[in-house]
Design a protein around this motif. Structure first.
Motif, PDB file in Angstrom:
ATOM      1  N   GLY A 192      43.137  28.850  27.431  1.00 39.93           N
ATOM      2  CA  GLY A 192      43.842  29.165  26.194  1.00 39.93           C
ATOM      3  C   GLY A 192      43.054  30.090  25.294  1.00 39.93           C
ATOM      4  O   GLY A 192      43.602  31.048  24.726  1.00 39.93           O
ATOM      5  N   SER A 193      41.756  29.844  25.170  1.00 41.45           N
ATOM      6  CA  SER A 193      40.945  30.707  24.304  1.00 41.45           C
ATOM      7  C   SER A 193      40.765  32.095  24.912  1.00 41.45           C
ATOM      8  O   SER A 193      40.760  33.094  24.185  1.00 41.45           O
ATOM      9  CB  SER A 193      39.585  30.067  24.019  1.00 41.45           C
ATOM     10  N   THR A 194      40.668  32.187  26.226  1.00 41.65           N
ATOM     11  CA  THR A 194      40.572  33.498  26.875  1.00 41.65           C
ATOM     12  C   THR A 194      41.841  34.301  26.636  1.00 41.65           C
ATOM     13  O   THR A 194      41.781  35.492  26.322  1.00 41.65           O
ATOM     14  CB  THR A 194      40.328  33.339  28.392  1.00 41.65           C
ATOM     15  N   SER A 195      42.981  33.652  26.760  1.00 39.27           N
ATOM     16  CA  SER A 195      44.249  34.348  26.513  1.00 39.27           C
ATOM     17  C   SER A 195      44.369  34.776  25.063  1.00 39.27           C
ATOM     18  O   SER A 195      44.825  35.889  24.773  1.00 39.27           O
ATOM     19  CB  SER A 195      45.426  33.438  26.875  1.00 39.27           C
ATOM     20  N   ALA A 196      43.957  33.920  24.131  1.00 40.89           N
ATOM     21  CA  ALA A 196      44.046  34.254  22.708  1.00 40.89           C
ATOM     22  C   ALA A 196      43.122  35.414  22.348  1.00 40.89           C
ATOM     23  O   ALA A 196      43.518  36.337  21.622  1.00 40.89           O
ATOM     24  CB  ALA A 196      43.716  33.030  21.868  1.00 40.89           C
ATOM     25  N   VAL A 197      41.898  35.394  22.856  1.00 38.23           N
ATOM     26  CA  VAL A 197      40.951  36.470  22.562  1.00 38.23           C
ATOM     27  C   VAL A 197      41.432  37.776  23.179  1.00 38.23           C
ATOM     28  O   VAL A 197      41.353  38.848  22.557  1.00 38.23           O
ATOM     29  CB  VAL A 197      39.541  36.095  23.062  1.00 38.23           C
TER      30      VAL A 197
ATOM     31  N   LEU B 192      44.279  44.474  18.345  1.00 38.49           N
ATOM     32  CA  LEU B 192      43.353  45.255  17.533  1.00 38.49           C
ATOM     33  C   LEU B 192      43.307  46.712  18.011  1.00 38.49           C
ATOM     34  O   LEU B 192      43.293  47.638  17.194  1.00 38.49           O
ATOM     35  CB  LEU B 192      41.957  44.632  17.577  1.00 38.49           C
ATOM     36  N   TYR B 193      43.301  46.912  19.312  1.00 39.96           N
ATOM     37  CA  TYR B 193      43.290  48.275  19.831  1.00 39.96           C
ATOM     38  C   TYR B 193      44.567  49.011  19.437  1.00 39.96           C
ATOM     39  O   TYR B 193      44.522  50.182  19.034  1.00 39.96           O
ATOM     40  CB  TYR B 193      43.122  48.299  21.348  1.00 39.96           C
ATOM     41  N   PHE B 194      45.718  48.358  19.540  1.00 40.55           N
ATOM     42  CA  PHE B 194      46.974  49.020  19.175  1.00 40.55           C
ATOM     43  C   PHE B 194      47.047  49.318  17.677  1.00 40.55           C
ATOM     44  O   PHE B 194      47.619  50.337  17.277  1.00 40.55           O
ATOM     45  CB  PHE B 194      48.181  48.210  19.636  1.00 40.55           C
TER      46      PHE B 194
ATOM     47  N   LEU C 221      39.531  52.782  27.098  1.00 40.30           N
ATOM     48  CA  LEU C 221      38.797  52.440  28.329  1.00 40.30           C
ATOM     49  C   LEU C 221      37.998  51.147  28.154  1.00 40.30           C
ATOM     50  O   LEU C 221      37.948  50.313  29.060  1.00 40.30           O
ATOM     51  CB  LEU C 221      37.881  53.596  28.734  1.00 40.30           C
ATOM     52  N   LEU C 222      37.381  50.988  26.984  1.00 43.56           N
ATOM     53  CA  LEU C 222      36.646  49.747  26.716  1.00 43.56           C
ATOM     54  C   LEU C 222      37.595  48.552  26.642  1.00 43.56           C
ATOM     55  O   LEU C 222      37.282  47.469  27.157  1.00 43.56           O
ATOM     56  CB  LEU C 222      35.840  49.871  25.426  1.00 43.56           C
ATOM     57  N   ALA C 223      38.738  48.745  26.008  1.00 46.64           N
ATOM     58  CA  ALA C 223      39.723  47.668  25.934  1.00 46.64           C
ATOM     59  C   ALA C 223      40.210  47.291  27.332  1.00 46.64           C
ATOM     60  O   ALA C 223      40.378  46.112  27.646  1.00 46.64           O
ATOM     61  CB  ALA C 223      40.895  48.084  25.052  1.00 46.64           C
ATOM     62  N   MET C 224      40.411  48.298  28.178  1.00 42.39           N
ATOM     63  CA  MET C 224      40.856  48.038  29.548  1.00 42.39           C
ATOM     64  C   MET C 224      39.787  47.269  30.333  1.00 42.39           C
ATOM     65  O   MET C 224      40.111  46.343  31.080  1.00 42.39           O
ATOM     66  CB  MET C 224      41.188  49.357  30.241  1.00 42.39           C
ATOM     67  N   ALA C 225      38.535  47.636  30.147  1.00 37.86           N
ATOM     68  CA  ALA C 225      37.449  46.914  30.829  1.00 37.86           C
ATOM     69  C   ALA C 225      37.403  45.458  30.374  1.00 37.86           C
ATOM     70  O   ALA C 225      37.232  44.548  31.195  1.00 37.86           O
ATOM     71  CB  ALA C 225      36.120  47.606  30.554  1.00 37.86           C
ATOM     72  N   ARG C 226      37.587  45.238  29.089  1.00 38.64           N
ATOM     73  CA  ARG C 226      37.607  43.860  28.574  1.00 38.64           C
ATOM     74  C   ARG C 226      38.798  43.088  29.119  1.00 38.64           C
ATOM     75  O   ARG C 226      38.697  41.897  29.430  1.00 38.64           O
ATOM     76  CB  ARG C 226      37.650  43.862  27.052  1.00 38.64           C
ATOM     77  N   MET C 227      39.939  43.751  29.208  1.00 41.45           N
ATOM     78  CA  MET C 227      41.135  43.091  29.741  1.00 41.45           C
ATOM     79  C   MET C 227      40.949  42.714  31.212  1.00 41.45           C
ATOM     80  O   MET C 227      41.368  41.646  31.638  1.00 41.45           O
ATOM     81  CB  MET C 227      42.350  44.006  29.590  1.00 41.45           C
ATOM     82  N   LEU C 228      40.322  43.591  31.979  1.00 44.12           N
ATOM     83  CA  LEU C 228      40.073  43.280  33.386  1.00 44.12           C
ATOM     84  C   LEU C 228      39.109  42.107  33.536  1.00 44.12           C
ATOM     85  O   LEU C 228      39.284  41.253  34.402  1.00 44.12           O
ATOM     86  CB  LEU C 228      39.550  44.516  34.119  1.00 44.12           C
ATOM     87  N   HIS C 229      38.100  42.058  32.677  1.00 43.76           N
ATOM     88  CA  HIS C 229      37.171  40.921  32.704  1.00 43.76           C
ATOM     89  C   HIS C 229      37.899  39.629  32.331  1.00 43.76           C
ATOM     90  O   HIS C 229      37.706  38.593  32.977  1.00 43.76           O
ATOM     91  CB  HIS C 229      36.006  41.172  31.747  1.00 43.76           C
ATOM     92  N   ALA C 230      38.731  39.691  31.304  1.00 34.99           N
ATOM     93  CA  ALA C 230      39.496  38.515  30.896  1.00 34.99           C
ATOM     94  C   ALA C 230      40.457  38.079  32.001  1.00 34.99           C
ATOM     95  O   ALA C 230      40.647  36.877  32.232  1.00 34.99           O
ATOM     96  CB  ALA C 230      40.269  38.797  29.608  1.00 34.99           C
ATOM     97  N   HIS C 231      41.035  39.039  32.708  1.00 33.28           N
ATOM     98  CA  HIS C 231      41.928  38.710  33.817  1.00 33.28           C
ATOM     99  C   HIS C 231      41.157  37.991  34.928  1.00 33.28           C
ATOM    100  O   HIS C 231      41.650  37.010  35.493  1.00 33.28           O
ATOM    101  CB  HIS C 231      42.592  39.972  34.365  1.00 33.28           C
ATOM    102  N   GLY C 232      39.958  38.472  35.222  1.00 26.57           N
ATOM    103  CA  GLY C 232      39.135  37.796  36.230  1.00 26.57           C
ATOM    104  C   GLY C 232      38.812  36.369  35.833  1.00 26.57           C
ATOM    105  O   GLY C 232      38.848  35.459  36.664  1.00 26.57           O
TER     106      GLY C 232
END
Length: 145
Positions: free
Chosen positions: A33-38, A45-47, A86-97
């Motif tokens: 839940g916290s990973t999804s919220a963050v 924030l990026y948008f 690109l940084l947001a995408m990298a963070r999203m990929l890490h969160a997805h993992g």
């Protein structure tokens, strides 16, 4: 919950495993839940940043009458947006993992619960397998819920 002991296992051992895995299950649900919220907060924030820079560029272009200096400034701002994306995408990929890891762990624990008592399987909504199909079916944004 009825517990069918395996060969050589005492009921106390199974009860201890059940309590440990129940605590782990609760911790994993909280972390998921916290990973999804963050992740959602970072995306929002990026948008917001992207929208604000677009509005700022529009206002500055009107004030500067689209001069050469504005074009250089706009290029810098757009490159900054690209870097932020690109940084947001990298963070999203890490969160997805991390999300996939948590979902696989939750599915494994549910599988253990069905091994303890096979009669509970019809009452479980989410899958009990940690393969790719089980992860997709358990995903928080899954459309088949």
């Amino acid at each position: 919950m009825k517990m069918s002991p395996r060969s050589g296992e005492r009921p106390e051992d199974l009860e201890l495993r059940f309590r440990i895995l129940s605590a782990e299950y609760s911790a994993l649900v909280q972390r998921l839940g916290s990973t999804s919220a963050v992740s959602a907060a970072r995306t929002n924030l990026y948008f917001v940043f992207l929208s604000a820079t677009g509005v700022a560029l529009a206002l500055i272009s009107n004030a500067s009458h689209f001069t050469r200096e504005f074009q250089v400034f706009a290029l810098g701002v757009l490159l900054l947006n690209l870097l932020g994306g690109l940084l947001a995408m990298a963070r999203m990929l890490h969160a997805h993992g991390q999300t996939v890891l948590y979902i696989q762990s939750l599915n494994r624990i549910r599988h253990f619960f069905t091994e303890l008592d096979a009669d509970i399987k019809p009452y479980l909504t989410l899958p009990v397998h940690d393969d790719e199909a089980g992860v997709v079916e358990s995903a928080p944004c899954s459309s088949n819920r």
